[in-house]
Structures are given as structure tokens and as C-alpha cells.
Design an enzyme around this catalytic site. Structure first.
Site, PDB file in Angstrom:
ATOM      1  N   THR A 133       0.815  -1.209   0.000  1.00  0.00           N
ATOM      2  CA  THR A 133       0.000   0.000   0.000  1.00  0.00           C
ATOM      3  C   THR A 133       0.850   1.260   0.000  1.00  0.00           C
ATOM      4  O   THR A 133       1.973   1.268   0.529  1.00  0.00           O
ATOM      5  CB  THR A 133      -0.923   0.026   1.231  1.00  0.00           C
ATOM      6  OG1 THR A 133      -1.524   1.317   1.374  1.00  0.00           O
ATOM      7  CG2 THR A 133      -0.139  -0.266   2.507  1.00  0.00           C
ATOM      8  N   GLU A 135       0.299   3.629   1.825  1.00  0.00           N
ATOM      9  CA  GLU A 135       0.402   4.057   3.218  1.00  0.00           C
ATOM     10  C   GLU A 135       1.762   3.711   3.821  1.00  0.00           C
ATOM     11  O   GLU A 135       2.115   4.223   4.884  1.00  0.00           O
ATOM     12  CB  GLU A 135      -0.711   3.431   4.055  1.00  0.00           C
ATOM     13  CG  GLU A 135      -2.104   3.979   3.760  1.00  0.00           C
ATOM     14  CD  GLU A 135      -2.307   5.413   4.255  1.00  0.00           C
ATOM     15  OE1 GLU A 135      -1.665   5.789   5.265  1.00  0.00           O
ATOM     16  OE2 GLU A 135      -3.103   6.140   3.644  1.00  0.00           O
ATOM     17  N   TYR A 157      -1.965   0.359  10.619  1.00  0.00           N
ATOM     18  CA  TYR A 157      -2.175  -0.316   9.339  1.00  0.00           C
ATOM     19  C   TYR A 157      -0.909  -0.247   8.490  1.00  0.00           C
ATOM     20  O   TYR A 157      -0.445  -1.263   7.951  1.00  0.00           O
ATOM     21  CB  TYR A 157      -3.342   0.331   8.597  1.00  0.00           C
ATOM     22  CG  TYR A 157      -3.477  -0.091   7.158  1.00  0.00           C
ATOM     23  CD1 TYR A 157      -3.930  -1.363   6.820  1.00  0.00           C
ATOM     24  CD2 TYR A 157      -3.134   0.780   6.118  1.00  0.00           C
ATOM     25  CE1 TYR A 157      -4.045  -1.751   5.490  1.00  0.00           C
ATOM     26  CE2 TYR A 157      -3.254   0.401   4.791  1.00  0.00           C
ATOM     27  CZ  TYR A 157      -3.708  -0.868   4.471  1.00  0.00           C
ATOM     28  OH  TYR A 157      -3.824  -1.247   3.169  1.00  0.00           O
ATOM     29  N   LYS A 161       1.540  -3.366   7.383  1.00  0.00           N
ATOM     30  CA  LYS A 161       1.820  -3.613   5.974  1.00  0.00           C
ATOM     31  C   LYS A 161       3.325  -3.533   5.678  1.00  0.00           C
ATOM     32  O   LYS A 161       3.814  -4.156   4.734  1.00  0.00           O
ATOM     33  CB  LYS A 161       1.057  -2.612   5.110  1.00  0.00           C
ATOM     34  CG  LYS A 161      -0.417  -2.929   4.954  1.00  0.00           C
ATOM     35  CD  LYS A 161      -0.637  -4.151   4.069  1.00  0.00           C
ATOM     36  CE  LYS A 161      -2.085  -4.325   3.674  1.00  0.00           C
ATOM     37  NZ  LYS A 161      -2.272  -5.451   2.719  1.00  0.00           N
TER      38      LYS A 161
END
Length: 371
Positions: A133, A135, A157, A161
Site C-alpha cells: 500500500t 500508506e 495499518y 503492511k
């Protein structure tokens, strides 16, 4: 012989589109879904085949990314040629509230799949795609972001990840596995979850235009994201596993747009021009003009306000990807632009909300699903 794919997170937006894509490619698709007391398969119901049918190409299994025994058993039974690990607790804001589960499912869940392949002796047979991701970049170190940009995640999160990303690289290098990361930037569609900001905006626009809702609330309007269509991105997932060698791939449109401008675009699809007034938490949006006869919104009507509860504890301000590697090596190009994406999402939500208005006009209560 048909190829066999296993998709975790098959009931999500990406899982549904990827299933459709692979079935058209003549794959047999196995999907992992969590057990729930209510049906949670809306996005893939049109693909469902009764277990009594012969030669099924879409098969669902119960499972969970926190259950190693279950994952090992399923992989052993299915013997997949490709695994697409899309399952995750993927809501950034919620990850601050359930950080332990997020780390377990998103981080260790990836390890469980990789190690299952190793334990079952499938490290040379099965290719695996790990859904990474944007992010990961968090507090961005450069703009735009590439495969070489340092990571700086800003949420549980993102941190989970990050572990998943590096354990994928580690198993690729340690065991010679075809294990690749797709660093996908924001990708949306009419199937996007209702609590993600893009879908929250288009649903609210449809409800406001149809007189079912007066206003809605958002957090950081200055945040900029690189938004693309999920259909373009699941195609890239498949292309990553067809590449000559495993690797890590940024997938993005290369265009960043603020949340504020996304709101403007969505309202423009129903003939409403907005005027933003105020700054910070006092900023609001009002109807400047309305050219759609169906909407009939009065000029000066407030339709958007800021709720500080929607600000993240650690903000991510500007994400925009450089997908030069994907475009030059694999020949990937997005087929949708942001305007087409927003139009599709707004029109889809208008059709959905017209059903609600029909129910309401018939004298029945509408049950709104809000967090």
C-alpha cells in the site's frame, strides 16, 4: 489445464474485480471469506455457483488470516498456481483503535501464507502477490514516490503492511519464492466500502441531491491522494505475477488530488457548484449554484462541515506515485481517469439511493448504516 488462483479477501472490492478478471482469463478461482452471522458476499454473489454444479470456476472457503492451521489446510487442498493476498483490516483510521488485530491479520497473516507455502513444499510451484500500500510511505520522504522511496508509515495499518512487505521480500530472497509486492496507491470504484472517504463522498452527494440527507462531515480536506480505478489495479496484480521475475511494483496514476477537490468533482456530477468558506475545523461547503432540476438545492445551503474526530492521530498529507517501472517493464497503463471514476461512482450511488427514496416515498422507514 486451467490455472488455479487463491484470493484472500475475495469479498472485498479488489477481490471481486480480480475474481471477474481471472475467470475471464479461464482461471479456477478459490476465495477465502470470513464466517459471519450475516451474508457478507454482496460483491461476489453474481459469481457464486452452487456446490452441486459441475466444473465450477468460483469456489468459496471459510477462513481467517489469523488461523495458521486453516490456511495450511486450504493451500494444501487447493494447490494454487497463484495466491493473491488481498485480505487485511484495511481501514487506516480504525487501525488506530484495533492495532493488535491489525498487526495480526495484516502483518503476521502474510507470514502465515508464505510459511505455509514453504512447509508444504510449494515455494517453487506457487506464485504469491502481496497487496502492499501507498500508506507505507506515510510521512513522505520524496514526491512522487517510487519503489526506492524510503518508507515512513504513520498508522498501525501502515506499520503492519511494512512487516508484510519486508517478510515477502525476505521469503523471496531466502527461499527463491516468486513473491512480489504491489505497492498500490488509492484505488476506488462503486464497490468501495462505504466508510472510505471516496465512497463516503459519492454516497453523500447522491443522498443530498435526492433529498435524503442534508449534509455530511469529513476530516482533513487538504490531504492529497493519487486516486485510480480498482479495475486498472487488479489487472496490474495479475501482470505482476506474469512478469519474468518477482519484484516490487508501484502502481499509480501519477496525479494527486485533494479531498476538497474530490468533493467538488463529485458534486459537479449532479450539477452542483460549491463554495468553501472558513479555515481548519471551521471550514464548510455551501451550494453556490445548482443546475440540476432533480436536486433543487437552494443556493447557500450548507452541505459539508468538518468533524475533528475524522482527523488521524498522525496524518499522511501527500501521496502520489511514480509507476514508471510498471509502465516500461510490464506495459501497464490506466484506462480510467479520475473524472470518469467519479462519474461512475456518483451515478452508481444515485441509482442505489433512488431505491431508498422509492422506499421512503412508499411510507417505509429507511435504515441507514452508519458507523
Amino acid at each position: 489445464m486451467k490455472k488455479i488462483a487463491l484470493i484472500t479477501g475475495v469479498t472485498g472490492q479488489d477481490g471481486a474485480y480480480l475474481s471477474e478478471f481471472l475467470i475471464k482469463k479461464n482461471y479456477i478461482v478459490h476465495g477465502l471469506k470470513r464466517r459471519s452471522s450475516q451474508f457478507n458476499t454482496d460483491r461476489v454473489d453474481h459469481l457464486y455457483q452452487d456446490p452441486h454444479e459441475k466444473d465450477r470456476n468460483f469456489i468459496l472457503h471459510y477462513g481467517d488470516m489469523t488461523d495458521s492451521t486453516n490456511l495450511i489446510r486450504l493451500i494444501q487442498e487447493i494447490q494454487p498456481d497463484e495466491i493473491y493476498n488481498l485480505a487485511a483490516m484495511s481501514h487506516v483510521q480504525v487501525s488506530f483503535e484495533i492495532p493488535e488485530y491489525t498487526g495480526n491479520a495484516d502483518g503476521l497473516g502474510t507470514l502465515r501464507i508464505l510459511d505455509a507455502l514453504r512447509l508444504l513444499g510449494l515455494e517453487k510451484k506457487t506464485k504469491i502477490y502481496q497487496a502492499s500500500t501507498s500508506e507505507l510511505y506515510g510521512k513522505v520522504q520524496e514526491v512522487p514516490q517510487t519503489e526506492k522511496t524510503p518508507f515512513y508509515p504513520r498508522s498501525p495499518y501502515g506499520v503492519a503492511k511494512l512487516y508484510a512487505y519486508w517478510i515477502t521480500v525476505n521469503y523471496r530472497e531466502a527461499y527463491g519464492m516468486f513473491a512480489s509486492n504491489g505497492i498500490l496507491f488509492n484505488h476506488e470504484s462503486p464497490r468501495r466500502g462505504e466508510t472510505f472517504v471516496s465512497r463516503k463522498i459519492t454516497r453523500a452527494v447522491a443522498r443530498i441531491a435526492l433529498g435524503l440527507q442534508d449534509k455530511f462531515y469529513l476530516g482533513n480536506l487538504d490531504a492529497k491522494r493519487d486516486w485510480g480505478h480498482a479495475k486498472d489495479y487488479v489487472r496490474m496484480m495479475w501482470m505482476i505475477l506474469q512478469a519474468p521475475e518477482p519484484g516490487d511494483w508501484v502502481t499509480a496514476t501519477g496525479v494527486s488530488t485533494s479531498v476538497r477537490d474530490l468533493v467538488r468533482m463529485a458534486f459537479a456530477e449532479v450539477g452542483i457548484e460549491l463554495e468553501f468558506r472558513g479555515k481548519g475545523v471551521e471550514e464548510k461547503a455551501f451550494v453556490k449554484s445548482c443546475s440540476d432540476e432533480k436536486s433543487q438545492l437552494a443556493e447557500g445551503k450548507e452541505v459539508l462541515a468538518i468533524d475533528p474526530n475524522y482527523f488521524r492521530p498522525a496524518e499522511v498529507d501527500h501521496l502520489v506515485g511514480d509507476s514508471t517501472k510498471a509502465r516500461t517493464v510490464l506495459g501497464w497503463e490506466p484506462e480510467y481517469n479520475l473524472k470518469a471514476l467519479v462519474n461512475e461512482m456518483v451515478q452508481s450511488d444515485i441509482k442505489l439511493m433512488e431505491k431508498e427514496r422509492y422506499v421512503k416515498d412508499g411510507g417505509y422507514d429507511i435504515l441507514n448504516n452508519f458507523e
